[in-house]
Design a protein around this motif. Structure first.
Motif, PDB file in Angstrom:
ATOM      1  N   ASN A 134       0.819  -1.210   0.000  1.00  0.00           N
ATOM      2  CA  ASN A 134       0.000   0.000   0.000  1.00  0.00           C
ATOM      3  C   ASN A 134       0.854   1.263   0.000  1.00  0.00           C
ATOM      4  OD1 ASN A 134      -2.331  -1.503   0.013  1.00  0.00           O
ATOM      5  ND2 ASN A 134      -2.698  -1.306   2.212  1.00  0.00           N
ATOM      6  N   GLU A 135       1.980   1.213   0.697  1.00  0.00           N
ATOM      7  CA  GLU A 135       2.882   2.367   0.717  1.00  0.00           C
ATOM      8  C   GLU A 135       3.522   2.578  -0.647  1.00  0.00           C
ATOM      9  OE1 GLU A 135       5.395   2.621   4.439  1.00  0.00           O
ATOM     10  OE2 GLU A 135       4.413   0.683   4.762  1.00  0.00           O
ATOM     11  N   VAL A 136       3.871   1.485  -1.298  1.00  0.00           N
ATOM     12  CA  VAL A 136       4.459   1.601  -2.629  1.00  0.00           C
ATOM     13  C   VAL A 136       3.431   2.157  -3.608  1.00  0.00           C
ATOM     14  CG1 VAL A 136       5.628   0.363  -4.496  1.00  0.00           C
ATOM     15  CG2 VAL A 136       6.009  -0.340  -2.126  1.00  0.00           C
ATOM     16  N   THR A 137       2.195   1.690  -3.510  1.00  0.00           N
ATOM     17  CA  THR A 137       1.127   2.186  -4.372  1.00  0.00           C
ATOM     18  C   THR A 137       0.923   3.687  -4.187  1.00  0.00           C
ATOM     19  OG1 THR A 137      -0.030   0.060  -4.430  1.00  0.00           O
ATOM     20  CG2 THR A 137      -1.341   2.029  -4.882  1.00  0.00           C
ATOM     21  N   ALA A 138       0.890   4.130  -2.933  1.00  0.00           N
ATOM     22  CA  ALA A 138       0.686   5.553  -2.658  1.00  0.00           C
ATOM     23  C   ALA A 138       1.824   6.394  -3.216  1.00  0.00           C
ATOM     24  CB  ALA A 138       0.552   5.774  -1.154  1.00  0.00           C
ATOM     25  N   GLU A 139       3.042   5.914  -3.062  1.00  0.00           N
ATOM     26  CA  GLU A 139       4.185   6.674  -3.565  1.00  0.00           C
ATOM     27  C   GLU A 139       4.203   6.676  -5.091  1.00  0.00           C
ATOM     28  OE1 GLU A 139       7.460   9.143  -3.006  1.00  0.00           O
ATOM     29  OE2 GLU A 139       5.962   8.434  -1.565  1.00  0.00           O
ATOM     30  N   ALA A 140       3.824   5.554  -5.701  1.00  0.00           N
ATOM     31  CA  ALA A 140       3.759   5.489  -7.162  1.00  0.00           C
ATOM     32  C   ALA A 140       2.711   6.459  -7.699  1.00  0.00           C
ATOM     33  CB  ALA A 140       3.448   4.062  -7.617  1.00  0.00           C
ATOM     34  N   ALA A 141       1.596   6.580  -6.982  1.00  0.00           N
ATOM     35  CA  ALA A 141       0.546   7.517  -7.401  1.00  0.00           C
ATOM     36  C   ALA A 141       1.055   8.948  -7.371  1.00  0.00           C
ATOM     37  CB  ALA A 141      -0.670   7.369  -6.498  1.00  0.00           C
ATOM     38  N   LEU A 142       1.760   9.302  -6.311  1.00  0.00           N
ATOM     39  CA  LEU A 142       2.296  10.656  -6.191  1.00  0.00           C
ATOM     40  C   LEU A 142       3.294  10.947  -7.307  1.00  0.00           C
ATOM     41  CD1 LEU A 142       2.309  13.164  -4.233  1.00  0.00           C
ATOM     42  CD2 LEU A 142       4.399  12.185  -3.276  1.00  0.00           C
ATOM     43  N   THR A 173      10.856   0.337  -7.789  1.00  0.00           N
ATOM     44  CA  THR A 173      11.875  -0.546  -7.205  1.00  0.00           C
ATOM     45  C   THR A 173      12.753   0.243  -6.241  1.00  0.00           C
ATOM     46  OG1 THR A 173      11.882  -1.951  -9.178  1.00  0.00           O
ATOM     47  CG2 THR A 173      13.798  -2.086  -7.705  1.00  0.00           C
ATOM     48  N   ALA A 174      13.080   1.478  -6.629  1.00  0.00           N
ATOM     49  CA  ALA A 174      13.863   2.332  -5.740  1.00  0.00           C
ATOM     50  C   ALA A 174      13.093   2.649  -4.467  1.00  0.00           C
ATOM     51  CB  ALA A 174      14.264   3.613  -6.456  1.00  0.00           C
ATOM     52  N   VAL A 175      11.775   2.839  -4.590  1.00  0.00           N
ATOM     53  CA  VAL A 175      10.937   3.070  -3.403  1.00  0.00           C
ATOM     54  C   VAL A 175      10.960   1.840  -2.503  1.00  0.00           C
ATOM     55  CG1 VAL A 175       8.562   3.411  -2.621  1.00  0.00           C
ATOM     56  CG2 VAL A 175       9.444   4.763  -4.527  1.00  0.00           C
ATOM     57  N   CYS A 176      10.845   0.654  -3.105  1.00  0.00           N
ATOM     58  CA  CYS A 176      10.902  -0.576  -2.314  1.00  0.00           C
ATOM     59  C   CYS A 176      12.233  -0.695  -1.569  1.00  0.00           C
ATOM     60  CB  CYS A 176      10.717  -1.787  -3.230  1.00  0.00           C
ATOM     61  SG  CYS A 176       9.048  -2.032  -3.851  1.00  0.00           S
ATOM     62  N   GLU A 177      13.307  -0.377  -2.265  1.00  0.00           N
ATOM     63  CA  GLU A 177      14.633  -0.459  -1.629  1.00  0.00           C
ATOM     64  C   GLU A 177      14.751   0.538  -0.470  1.00  0.00           C
ATOM     65  OE1 GLU A 177      16.989  -2.653  -2.230  1.00  0.00           O
ATOM     66  OE2 GLU A 177      15.823  -3.619  -3.818  1.00  0.00           O
ATOM     67  N   ALA A 178      14.199   1.723  -0.663  1.00  0.00           N
ATOM     68  CA  ALA A 178      14.247   2.730   0.399  1.00  0.00           C
ATOM     69  C   ALA A 178      13.417   2.281   1.598  1.00  0.00           C
ATOM     70  CB  ALA A 178      13.745   4.068  -0.127  1.00  0.00           C
TER      71      ALA A 178
END
Length: 274
Positions: free
Chosen positions: A43-51, A263-268
């Motif tokens: 859900n966090e990755v989805t939210a960041e991808a949306a932004l 992928t970078a968001v996931c790594e972070a």
């Protein structure tokens, strides 16, 4: 619907590089979905991808803000750039709510997307409907010849039937065609680019290629730049197999760049840095 730029699915077998693009995108999407962070914090990755996707789409529409400004800002009224960013954010939030309607009535979804994008900024009678003969279009990025209102109506109906009937074409191809057709038609008086990129997102989510909406193609479109975006789109408008294939490949690369971003968001997130 014509059999050139408006119906490239009919010539899919003749499109060079398309199978390679489709396979490359599928592998990239599978990799990010397999990331260990996706099991616990999708859900966090989805939210960041949306932004990030919203920021990218707005950048192509002329509001190239940095990510932190988009994240920080709460008021998107006032100047044109702020309204553009606000429209992109609203559209991204709306996309996931329209999947079931899209499969049954894509024209209703497009009308809704334009309503959301306009946000009261256009005359009421011009919002959420295809433009009439003689009505102007505000879309400065796209300078291709503007189809007349009758052609727009016919090709929109053809695009709608294509979506409702379904297709054996890969999701990437369908998404690229929907995106390209809406850019070519510019059916509304404003916000056509934003709506077209959101429709691409809807197809990618609804097709099952990106069900959690973590692969923002808008990021990739922006990263490749406005000049590359317009050049690829001009290839689409030629209706030639080569031109259409180049547009599909461009859209595929955009998805891959969106995958790289997430992928970078996931790594972070895994490092505890985001």
């Amino acid at each position: 619907m014509s059999t050139t730029a408006s119906d490239p699915l009919a010539t899919l077998g003749a499109l060079p590089r398309v199978p390679d693009a489709v396979d490359s995108v599928r592998k990239a999407v599978d990799r990010v979905y397999g990331h260990r962070v996706m099991r616990r914090r999708s859900n966090e990755v989805t939210a960041e991808a949306a932004l990030r996707g919203s920021r990218g789409s707005a950048a192509l529409a002329g509001a190239d803000w940095n990510l932190e400004e988009v994240r920080r800002r709460t008021d998107f009224s006032g100047e044109d750039e702020a309204r553009t960013v606000g429209a992109a954010l609203r559209l991204t939030a709306e996309a996931g709510q329209l999947l079931s309607i899209w499969r049954q009535s894509p024209l209703r979804v497009l009308a809704r997307l334009h309503l959301v994008a306009a946000g009261g900024a256009a005359p009421d009678d011009a919002v959420g409907r295809p433009r009439l003969a003689g009505e102007p279009v505000d879309e400065p990025l796209i300078e291709a010849p503007l189809p007349g209102a009758d052609e727009v109506a016919g090709r929109l109906e053809g695009l709608s039937q294509l979506v409702i009937a379904g297709s054996a074409a890969p999701a990437l191809v369908t998404a690229a065609v929907v995106h390209g057709e809406l850019l070519a038609l510019r059916p509304f008086g404003s916000h056509n680019g934003l709506v077209a990129r959101t429709a691409e997102r809807v197809v990618l989510i609804g097709s099952g290629l990106d069900p959690k909406s973590i692969c923002p193609a808008e990021v990739g479109h922006a990263e490749q730049g406005r000049a590359a975006y317009v050049a690829a789109f001009e290839g689409y408008t030629t209706g030639t197999p080569e031109g259409v294939a180049a547009w599909i490949a461009h859209c595929g690369r955009s998805v891959e760049l969106g995958v790289r971003e997430s992928t970078a968001v996931c790594e972070a997130l895994q490092r505890g840095a985001a």
